[in-house]
Motif scaffolding. Structure first.
Motif, PDB file in Angstrom:
ATOM      1  N   ALA B   3     -46.670  18.884   2.297  1.00 28.70           N
ATOM      2  CA  ALA B   3     -45.948  19.009   1.039  1.00 28.70           C
ATOM      3  C   ALA B   3     -46.499  20.196   0.265  1.00 28.70           C
ATOM      4  N   MET B   4     -45.594  21.058  -0.150  1.00 28.78           N
ATOM      5  CA  MET B   4     -46.034  22.224  -0.905  1.00 28.78           C
ATOM      6  C   MET B   4     -46.194  21.830  -2.365  1.00 28.78           C
ATOM      7  N   ILE B   5     -45.216  21.105  -2.844  1.00 29.56           N
ATOM      8  CA  ILE B   5     -45.315  20.603  -4.216  1.00 29.56           C
ATOM      9  C   ILE B   5     -45.329  19.088  -4.170  1.00 29.56           C
ATOM     10  N   GLU B   6     -46.248  18.519  -4.905  1.00 26.17           N
ATOM     11  CA  GLU B   6     -46.309  17.070  -5.005  1.00 26.17           C
ATOM     12  C   GLU B   6     -46.190  16.701  -6.476  1.00 26.17           C
ATOM     13  N   VAL B   7     -45.067  16.133  -6.833  1.00 21.55           N
ATOM     14  CA  VAL B   7     -44.884  15.688  -8.211  1.00 21.55           C
ATOM     15  C   VAL B   7     -45.096  14.188  -8.225  1.00 21.55           C
ATOM     16  N   SER B  60     -48.864  13.984 -12.563  1.00 24.79           N
ATOM     17  CA  SER B  60     -49.577  15.117 -12.004  1.00 24.79           C
ATOM     18  C   SER B  60     -48.632  15.962 -11.167  1.00 24.79           C
ATOM     19  N   ILE B  61     -48.847  17.265 -11.204  1.00 23.44           N
ATOM     20  CA  ILE B  61     -48.065  18.189 -10.390  1.00 23.44           C
ATOM     21  C   ILE B  61     -49.051  18.997  -9.567  1.00 23.44           C
ATOM     22  N   LYS B  62     -48.905  18.943  -8.261  1.00 22.75           N
ATOM     23  CA  LYS B  62     -49.821  19.688  -7.406  1.00 22.75           C
ATOM     24  C   LYS B  62     -49.050  20.721  -6.617  1.00 22.75           C
ATOM     25  N   PHE B  63     -49.589  21.937  -6.584  1.00 22.69           N
ATOM     26  CA  PHE B  63     -49.007  23.002  -5.780  1.00 22.69           C
ATOM     27  C   PHE B  63     -50.025  23.398  -4.733  1.00 22.69           C
ATOM     28  N   GLU B  64     -49.712  23.143  -3.482  1.00 29.39           N
ATOM     29  CA  GLU B  64     -50.635  23.372  -2.365  1.00 29.39           C
ATOM     30  C   GLU B  64     -51.991  22.738  -2.649  1.00 29.39           C
ATOM     31  N   GLY B  65     -51.919  21.523  -3.171  1.00 33.27           N
ATOM     32  CA  GLY B  65     -53.142  20.768  -3.386  1.00 33.27           C
ATOM     33  C   GLY B  65     -53.855  21.053  -4.683  1.00 33.27           C
TER      34      GLY B  65
END
Lengths: 363, 252, 335
Positions: B3-7, B60-65
């Protein structure tokens, strides 16, 4: 002749004219020196106001800051500044030629550096403000600086400071300051021309056109803005140092921080010549200076009314300025390509910008 | 498939209006992910939260971890996460090539680079990309003079010039002449495949998104309604109801 | 400076004097600021000539309150350039008509100032402001700056650079063994300012014109579609603002002083108040106005008169910085 050659020829002619001017018109040396300072004002204002869309009303702050920095260095090198200002006229102070020139050179350098520091600090204060708030905020900073300096006894308060006297003939003095002013103006112009030929110019224009988009594309807008501000401050500081020494006596409100005269002239000159262009400020400053000298000579008493009228007429009817008007009239001269068909469709479409005006959402 | 983006459980309210309510989704790398939903369902709000236009209330919003929910727009953009606007935004007083040049990646830009010229290969790349979107003949024109559709293409080309890892497209086909839409879809696909750009697309035009996306999320009233392949979404009762304004229920 | 501070602590009555005086002038600041908020909110024009409108209103009231020899005729060839020179009569001139204008009490000069300024505002709208509306926001700022320059310089040419007061001739009351003195005119001025504000607010709330103005402020295009003549609304709003300034100026001329170049300070005061309070926040404008008046008088007393001016601009910068810090938490710039 190619374009490049024509350009070089033009620069050559202007340089020769600039060098010859004080010898051809010795009676007007002071006036022409002021004109070079005006050109410097306009060119530095345009860095932020024209190219980046940040219309500052307070750039003159750096002029005054430079002036006072230089004065403090010049005097402080050899005397106690507080004593010097307190006993103005009572004691005789002498500067040897060596002292004078060392002080002047060091003072100018210090002025430039101190102004850069001020610019970097101020950038963090004012660049969060947009549109009219930025203009009013910068105006506020400059007015405050003037008032504060007026209350600062160390530098003579509202009474001002007399600067060291030039050790030599008045004619030599006039010539020296002429070439300082001329040199500074030329250096500023060339530096700005070079700076805007690279990435900086595009980044500045991008901020002007749509800062939010520029941020969205990852441009370090704060860095670009601070750099532009610091460059303007650098040259303005030096011009203040030179100008203060040329006048010989400095005080806070009329000479050092003249926000409603020189501070506004900068803006008007850019508007007159065409803001956001390289030559516009130069043309505007020249025309404006001529206009000002004529009204000051022939309309004494009414000069300020004329000036206010000129501002209104310029802003209301002639915002694009001389150069902007020429670009609209003869775009091919400036290397701008126009797609007639595209313009026709653009005009036929809705003219109203659907995006909310940035200034409108007051809260 | 990472997953590139994890919302995760992202909520955002404006005053009393809850625009996003505990939304969780993932955008896998190298794919085209779609985001649909009726007007006012919170799609653009979610985009804005991801790229940093406003703070989120929770989640939380994660972009490439990397957790990016505290970052601001330029920093997120420099990470390689870019968006285009519903109302196209370009630098309207500059010509197209300059628009492209200033859009290069600023990730590793140093202070001194501000005073450098652009290398010629960059201009070449800009012209190639303009050619890719079909604007090569217009490259010297002031971009504000272009038609709306052309401006949209230019904005897309500018985004590609930035070499983003992930591109968020807000209604790429809105306002574009229907005859040009197929060409645009084709270019979006090629961008994803040839340039390795992951796409996350808001779209109202159902045929377009069904055709383009590998998987689709559907929002309604600020909540995640459904997730699945285009076929699953198309046949999902709740999605149809949401679009037709029928009474739908959200499985809590 | 410390002396003055300790004086305030030792003689607490002095605080009452400062507070009262601050409230008296502050109420007038708030009035002018309300006008600024009006044009800013309705037509997005930042009027830098606001303070010069105020001063102009003051001069109207002051001029009416003194005996003037009115003189209309041919200036004998010592061209002072324009009719304004008629006020400084040259002896060689040939009068057609000459009489003494009777002095009118400044309180009655106030309505005259209001009417004249309303007309003047309308004229300025048609000649200048209507052409800068809708252009970028810096334009209105610069155009009105030019206007401010013209007004202040014309006032200077006409009346000279001296500081003027419109004498009201009312009694001065003393309290606390003469430690606190309050001129009656100040109370009257406070009441008048409150009355004027109430009138304007009632007008904005209940009259048809007021409703049209508020509708235009919210959405000019919708208002236009609904048949409101927005051009006329704008003209009226700007004229109304000028009239409010005229009233404020007449009050200022009675309880304080006027001078041709004091306009810029009043403009900045208005900007300080509006920036601090925000648009469309009436209680905020009143509180900020009174607060500014008090702050100015206190700083004038504690730091000396040189720094009184600085207080105003310093406050402006401080407020802008504070708002910026407040906004920065929201990932957004101050707009």
């Amino acid at each position: 002749m190619t374009f490049k050659q024509k350009q070089l020829a033009l620069y050559g002619i202007l340089a020769v004219a600039g060098i010859a001017a004080p010898f051809v018109f010795p009676a007007y040396t002071f006036q022409i020196t002021v004109m070079w300072v005006m050109i410097l004002f306009a060119v530095t204002w345009d860095i932020m106001g024209g190219q980046m869309g940040y219309n500052s009303l307070g750039n003159i702050f750096f002029f005054g800051a430079g002036m006072y920095t230089c004065a403090i260095v010049q005097i402080g090198l050899y005397y106690d500044v507080a004593q010097y200002t307190a006993s103005y006229g009572a004691i005789k102070v002498d500067f040897t030629p060596e002292q004078y020139f060392t002080g002047l050179v060091l003072g100018i350098i210090a002025a430039a550096l101190v102004c850069v520091v001020f610019a970097v600090i101020l950038a963090h204060v004012v660049f969060g403000l947009r549109g009219p708030y930025f203009a009013i905020g910068t105006l506020g900073v400059t007015l405050s600086a003037g008032e504060l300096t007026g209350a600062w006894e160390y530098v003579g308060g509202g009474g001002g400071i007399a600067l060291p006297v030039f050790p030599g003939e008045p004619d030599d003095r006039a010539l020296m300051f002429y070439f300082m002013g001329f040199g500074l103006a030329v250096a500023t112009f060339l530096f700005v021309k070079w700076m805007f030929s690279g990435r900086f110019g595009l980044a500045a224009n991008a901020i002007r056109d749509d800062e939010e988009k520029a941020e969205g594309m990852g441009i370090r807008t704060m860095r670009v803005k601070t750099t532009g501000f610091a460059v303007a401050a650098f040259f303005l500081g030096m011009s203040g140092a030179v100008f203060g020494n040329m006048i010989g006596f400095i005080e806070p409100l009329e000479v050092a921080f003249p926000s409603v005269t020189f501070g506004i002239f900068m803006v008007i000159m850019c508007l007159l010549g065409g803001k956001g262009t390289l030559w516009g400020p130069v043309i505007g400053a020249t025309l404006f200076h001529a206009f000002k000298e004529v009204t000051w000579t022939y309309m004494l008493g009414w000069q300020w009314v004329m000036l206010g009228g000129l501002i209104i007429v310029l802003v209301v009817f002639f915002q694009q300025g001389v150069l902007g008007w020429m670009q609209e009239k003869w775009p091919e001269l400036f290397g701008i390509e126009v797609d007639e068909g595209a313009i026709a469709t653009a005009l036929a479409g809705p003219e109203i910008d659907e995006r909310p005006h940035r200034g409108e959402a007051a809260q | 498939m990472t997953a590139m983006i994890e919302v995760k459980d992202v909520s955002k309210a404006f005053g009393g209006i809850i625009a996003n309510d505990k939304i969780s989704l993932e955008v896998p790398e190298g794919r085209v992910t779609g985001l649909i939903g009726p007007n006012g369902s919170g799609k653009t709000t979610l985009f804005n939260s991801i790229v940093g236009y406003h703070p989120i209330d929770e989640g939380s919003i994660k972009f490439e971890g990397v957790e990016i929910s505290d970052f601001r727009v330029p920093k997120i953009a420099r990470l390689g996460l870019l968006r285009t606007f519903q109302q196209t935004r370009i630098y309207s007083k500059m010509n197209c090539v300059n628009n492209m040049l200033i859009s290069v990646n600023h990730r590793s830009e140093r202070f001194i680079d501000l005073f450098r010229d652009y290398p010629p290969e960059l201009t070449e790349k800009a012209e190639q990309l303009l050619d890719f979107v079909g604007l090569y003949s217009k490259r010297k024109l002031i971009s504000g003079d272009l038609s709306f559709g052309q401006q949209k293409l230019l904005e897309f080309a500018m985004a590609l010039m930035n070499e983003p890892r992930l591109l968020l497209l807000d209604e790429p086909t809105a306002g574009i002449n229907p005859t040009l839409i197929n060409g645009l879809i084709d270019r979006l696909r090629r961008a994803a495949a040839e340039m390795g750009v992951t796409l996350f697309v808001i779209e109202h035009n159902m045929p377009v998104i069904m055709n383009l996306a590998d998987s689709i999320y559907c929002l309604a009233n600020g909540r995640l309604l459904a997730h699945g392949s285009p076929d699953e979404i198309q046949s999902d009762e709740r999605v149809i109801n949401a679009y037709l304004g029928g009474h739908y229920t959200v499985d809590d | 400076m410390m002396d003055n501070l300790s004086l305030l602590v030792q003689v607490p009555v002095l605080n009452i004097q400062l507070l009262l005086d601050g409230i008296f002038v502050g109420s007038i600041f708030a009035l002018a600021a309300y006008g600024l908020a009006l044009v800013w909110g309705v037509m997005n024009v930042k009027n830098l000539a606001q303070g010069d409108f105020v001063i102009m209103g003051g001069y109207i009231a002051w001029w009416l309150s003194i005996d003037v020899n009115i003189w209309i005729g041919m200036p004998a060839f010592n061209f002072d350039f324009l009719w304004i020179s008629a006020l400084h009569i040259s002896t060689t001139a040939i009068p057609f008509l000459e009489f003494m204008k009777p002095a009118i009490h400044p309180i009655f000069g106030l309505p005259v100032a209001v009417v004249v300024m309303f007309g003047f505002g309308w004229f300025i709208y048609i000649t200048i402001i209507s052409r800068v509306i809708g252009k970028d926001m810096f334009t209105s700022l610069l155009a009105t700056f030019g206007l401010a320059l013209v007004i202040s310089q014309l006032l200077n040419l006409a009346f000279g650079p001296e500081v003027q007061v419109a004498e009201s001739g009312f009694e001065v009351n003393s309290f606390f063994d003469g430690m606190v003195t309050v001129a009656n005119i100040r109370f009257i001025s406070l009441i008048l300012a409150g009355l004027l504000a109430a009138m304007v607010i009632t007008f904005m709330k209940f009259s048809r014109m007021g409703q049209a103005i508020r509708a235009t402020a919210q959405d000019p295009r919708a208002a236009k579609v609904m048949g409101i003549d927005t051009e006329r609304i704008y003209a009226f709003t700007f004229a109304l603002n000028a009239a409010i300034c005229g009233a404020a100026g007449a009050l200022i001329s009675m309880i304080w002083v006027i001078q041709p170049f004091f306009g810029i300070a009043h403009s900045i005061r208005s900007f300080v108040i509006v920036t601090a309070a925000g648009l469309g926040n009436l209680p905020g404008v009143i509180i900020a106005g009174l607060g500014l008046g008090v702050a100015e008088l206190y700083s004038g007393f504690v730091f000396g008169a040189e720094l009184q001016q600085f207080t105003v601009v310093g406050l402006l910068v401080a407020i802008l910085v504070w708002r910026q810090i407040q906004q920065s938490r929201h990932r957004q710039p101050v707009q």
